[in-house]
Motif scaffolding. Structure first.
Motif, PDB file in Angstrom:
ATOM      1  N   MET A   4      47.027  90.959  59.424  1.00  0.00           N
ATOM      2  CA  MET A   4      46.839  89.801  60.295  1.00  0.00           C
ATOM      3  C   MET A   4      47.508  88.580  59.666  1.00  0.00           C
ATOM      4  O   MET A   4      46.958  87.491  59.618  1.00  0.00           O
ATOM      5  CB  MET A   4      45.360  89.550  60.556  1.00  0.00           C
ATOM      6  N   ALA A   5      48.707  88.785  59.129  1.00  0.00           N
ATOM      7  CA  ALA A   5      49.388  87.769  58.329  1.00  0.00           C
ATOM      8  C   ALA A   5      50.386  86.962  59.149  1.00  0.00           C
ATOM      9  O   ALA A   5      50.940  87.447  60.132  1.00  0.00           O
ATOM     10  CB  ALA A   5      50.112  88.441  57.170  1.00  0.00           C
ATOM     11  N   ALA A   6      50.602  85.773  58.693  1.00  0.00           N
ATOM     12  CA  ALA A   6      51.630  84.884  59.235  1.00  0.00           C
ATOM     13  C   ALA A   6      52.602  84.578  58.104  1.00  0.00           C
ATOM     14  O   ALA A   6      52.272  84.772  56.929  1.00  0.00           O
ATOM     15  CB  ALA A   6      50.978  83.605  59.746  1.00  0.00           C
ATOM     16  N   PRO A   7      53.783  84.106  58.431  1.00  0.00           N
ATOM     17  CA  PRO A   7      54.712  83.731  57.366  1.00  0.00           C
ATOM     18  C   PRO A   7      54.081  82.711  56.417  1.00  0.00           C
ATOM     19  O   PRO A   7      53.454  81.749  56.847  1.00  0.00           O
ATOM     20  CB  PRO A   7      55.897  83.125  58.112  1.00  0.00           C
ATOM     21  N   GLY A   8      54.222  82.982  55.125  1.00  0.00           N
ATOM     22  CA  GLY A   8      53.647  82.107  54.117  1.00  0.00           C
ATOM     23  C   GLY A   8      52.311  82.577  53.582  1.00  0.00           C
ATOM     24  O   GLY A   8      51.792  81.996  52.632  1.00  0.00           O
ATOM     25  N   ASP A   9      51.737  83.619  54.149  1.00  0.00           N
ATOM     26  CA  ASP A   9      50.458  84.136  53.668  1.00  0.00           C
ATOM     27  C   ASP A   9      50.678  85.039  52.462  1.00  0.00           C
ATOM     28  O   ASP A   9      51.675  85.752  52.375  1.00  0.00           O
ATOM     29  CB  ASP A   9      49.734  84.920  54.760  1.00  0.00           C
ATOM     30  N   MET A  10      49.726  85.006  51.534  1.00  0.00           N
ATOM     31  CA  MET A  10      49.816  85.814  50.320  1.00  0.00           C
ATOM     32  C   MET A  10      48.502  86.538  50.076  1.00  0.00           C
ATOM     33  O   MET A  10      47.429  85.968  50.261  1.00  0.00           O
ATOM     34  CB  MET A  10      50.136  84.921  49.116  1.00  0.00           C
TER      35      MET A  10
END
Length: 169
Positions: free
Chosen positions: A107-113
């Motif tokens: 459930m990630a978006a760009p910039g998630d770690m």
């Protein structure tokens, strides 16, 4: 709320570009997975990818995995970003998430770690990460050495996971 569901749980095994997640984390106590878009400089040469490369040059203990989403413009920019990574001789793995299956799983978006332990459990996550923030780097180093006490508490509050020899009384 979506990330709290993943915290302290083993992420489903996945494979991208012929690389299995279990092999990417083999031999390390901390694996860092970062999601980016390859067509936007804030995530590549002037942002997160540059910062993770810099971090990997200073601190090589974790396994670094950068996953590029499958938007058409990201796909077109993937080889350029991969070349940039190679010119920096970075100790990171760059993968293209062809159908956004891994991105959707997290459930990630760009910039998630996401930080994973050696078993693949998610022991930490951050939205729109800033890897130039030394406080964050210190937090990652602490997770690398000490794991996450919240996860230990979570594991031992589950009836099925109590260590043998303990009782509820």
């Amino acid at each position: 709320l979506q990330y709290e569901y993943l915290l302290c749980r083993v992420a489903d095994e996945w494979e991208l570009n012929g690389r299995h997640f279990r092999n990417l984390r083999a031999g390390t106590s901390l694996t860092i997975v970062i999601f980016i878009r390859a067509d936007m400089e804030e995530f590549t040469t002037n942002g997160i990818l540059r910062d993770v490369i810099d971090l990997s040059e200073r601190w090589s203990s974790p396994s670094y995995v950068v996953i590029v989403d499958s938007s058409p413009s990201s796909k077109m920019s993937f080889s350029t970003v991969n070349l940039y990574k190679q010119t920096r001789e970075a100790g990171i793995t760059l993968l293209l998430d062809e159908k956004n299956t891994v991105t959707s799983q997290y459930m990630a978006a760009p910039g998630d770690m996401f930080a994973h332990d050696y078993l693949g459990r998610v022991i930490g996550f951050w939205n729109r990460v800033d890897l130039t923030d030394e406080t964050l780097v210190d937090e990652l180093k602490d997770l690398h050495l000490n794991w996450n006490p919240l996860c230990e508490k979570f594991l031992y509050t589950q009836e099925w996971s109590r260590p043998t020899g303990t009782s509820n009384t």
